[in-house]
Design a protein around this motif. Structure first.
Motif, PDB file in Angstrom:
ATOM      1  N   TYR A 225       0.835  -1.207   0.000  1.00  0.00           N
ATOM      2  CA  TYR A 225       0.000   0.000   0.000  1.00  0.00           C
ATOM      3  C   TYR A 225       0.873   1.262   0.000  1.00  0.00           C
ATOM      4  O   TYR A 225       0.516   2.276  -0.614  1.00  0.00           O
ATOM      5  N   LYS A 229       0.829   4.107  -2.921  1.00  0.00           N
ATOM      6  CA  LYS A 229       0.704   5.541  -2.607  1.00  0.00           C
ATOM      7  C   LYS A 229       1.833   6.329  -3.268  1.00  0.00           C
ATOM      8  O   LYS A 229       1.602   7.400  -3.863  1.00  0.00           O
ATOM      9  N   LYS A 232       1.130   6.692  -6.863  1.00  0.00           N
ATOM     10  CA  LYS A 232      -0.160   7.333  -7.151  1.00  0.00           C
ATOM     11  C   LYS A 232      -1.083   6.452  -8.010  1.00  0.00           C
ATOM     12  O   LYS A 232      -1.664   6.892  -9.001  1.00  0.00           O
ATOM     13  N   SER A 234      -4.063   2.955  -7.465  1.00  0.00           N
ATOM     14  CA  SER A 234      -4.924   2.367  -6.443  1.00  0.00           C
ATOM     15  C   SER A 234      -4.777   0.850  -6.310  1.00  0.00           C
ATOM     16  O   SER A 234      -5.311   0.259  -5.372  1.00  0.00           O
TER      17      SER A 234
END
Length: 373
Positions: A225, A229, A232, A234
């Motif tokens: 995760y 991040k 950028k 998901s």
């Protein structure tokens, strides 16, 4: 692998005798319905590897409940083994077990499968659908991220597990997918996979090592995760499509056979329930999928939280209605025919899908694995 499929010439087909049997079954079933004073207008019939599917016009005088109520009389009086009765718009479909089942072999089925996998493949061909002979896929991307497999001895559970592992390995490089395999039976059904480059850490056959592997999945999910991040995006599917990500991430599969045996140990049951709960639906975006398999996933080894998180259900023949209700969510899996006859409840599918898992013999299995080493 492509050459192995091209060289395969062992496909089977239905015979004239099978077609005659289908016509006999049509006549017997119509006669039985008439004797029961039920509507018997036959709209269509089709022969599948496991059954004759007879589609009758539905009416107030022909419902699923009315047919199921007469199931024992179909068998004892008319010699018709009703496997399932399904409702469709304006139709009641009755599945009658075949006298001589047709064996589907994995190379025969895979010849018609051409997955597009430049960034890896996450849609695994696990069976041929009973209703239209199309492919049935298990996908942690399109379906739920985690899966429960259930099936008693002789049901074909081990063959289904082999199909899944082969599907991962043959459609992904070792950089695109990694497999962690846990088996309390010391890997007796999985020796053929020991040299597979996708397999991480060999076959795990101890509880503490299995707990460590499960907990490592949670740590890796959290790390992933942070990578998502930073880039950028998901999910890892979008990450791996980017031209220059900070890193590309392989899809991670944790496959745990016979987990029910160890769930009788309180510490193990607590650890598994905790890890599965923490992974939950977050694992999909991180590219992590759990597959848990057992002969009897009874209530005492399947806490509600664990059941809720294993959203896909691949159920072969089980010992009784109670096990079917836990594994599939309803009765019926106890009437499956064994040897790969499957009832699948998949997220994204409206109804239970019946199918046949292709058989893979030891020689073909060894050849596929050797082609990947």
């Amino acid at each position: 692998m492509t050459q192995l499929l091209a060289d395969y010439h062992g496909a089977t087909a239905d015979s004239a005798e099978d077609a005659d049997w289908l016509r006999q079954v049509e006549s017997l079933c119509k006669g039985a319905l008439q004797q029961f004073q039920l509507h018997s207008k036959l709209l269509a019939s089709v022969l599948t590897p496991n059954a004759a599917l007879l589609k009758f016009q539905g009416s107030a005088n022909l419902t699923v409940e009315q047919v199921l109520k007469r199931r024992s009389e179909f068998l004892t009086t008319h010699k018709l083994n009703v496997i399932s009765v399904r409702a469709e718009p304006g139709v009641v479909t009755i599945a009658i077990a075949r006298k001589n089942r047709r064996v589907l072999h994995l190379p025969e089925v895979w010849k018609t499968w051409s997955p597009a996998c430049p960034q890896g493949n996450h849609d695994l061909l696990i069976a041929v659908r009973e209703d239209d002979s199309s492919h049935l896929f298990l996908s942690p991307k399109s379906n739920a991220p985690h899966t429960l497999i259930a099936g008693s001895t002789g049901s074909g559970k081990s063959v289904l597990m082999q199909n899944i592992i082969l599907g991962i390995a043959c459609t992904n490089t070792a950089d695109q997918a990694k497999i962690t395999l846990v088996d309390p039976k010391f890997g007796v059904d999985y020796f053929a996979f020991e040299g597979l480059p996708h397999l991480q850490g060999g076959i795990i056959d101890g509880q503490q090592a299995a707990i460590a592997a499960l907990e490592a999945m949670v740590g890796e999910m959290n790390r992933r995760y942070a990578v998502l991040k930073e880039n950028k995006v998901s999910n890892i599917f979008d990450l791996n499509k980017k031209p220059n990500p900070t890193e590309r991430l392989p899809f991670l599969w944790l496959i745990h056979d016979e987990f029910a045996e160890w769930m009788m140990t309180p510490d193990y049951a607590e650890a598994v329930s905790d890890v599965v709960g923490r992974l939950g639906v977050k694992a999909r975006a991180a590219g992590i999928s759990l597959v848990f398999a057992a002969q009897r996933p009874d209530a005492n080894v399947m806490p509600m939280q664990l059941r809720a998180n294993l959203g896909n259900r691949l159920v072969l023949r089980v010992d009784g209605e109670g096990t079917s209700e836990i594994a599939l969510g309803e009765k019926g899996a106890e009437r499956l025919l064994g040897k790969g006859h499957l009832a699948a409840k998949l997220e994204g599918e409206q109804n239970i899908v019946f199918g046949q898992v292709p058989f893979v013999d030891n020689e073909s299995l060894a050849q596929f694995v050797a082609s990947l080493q």
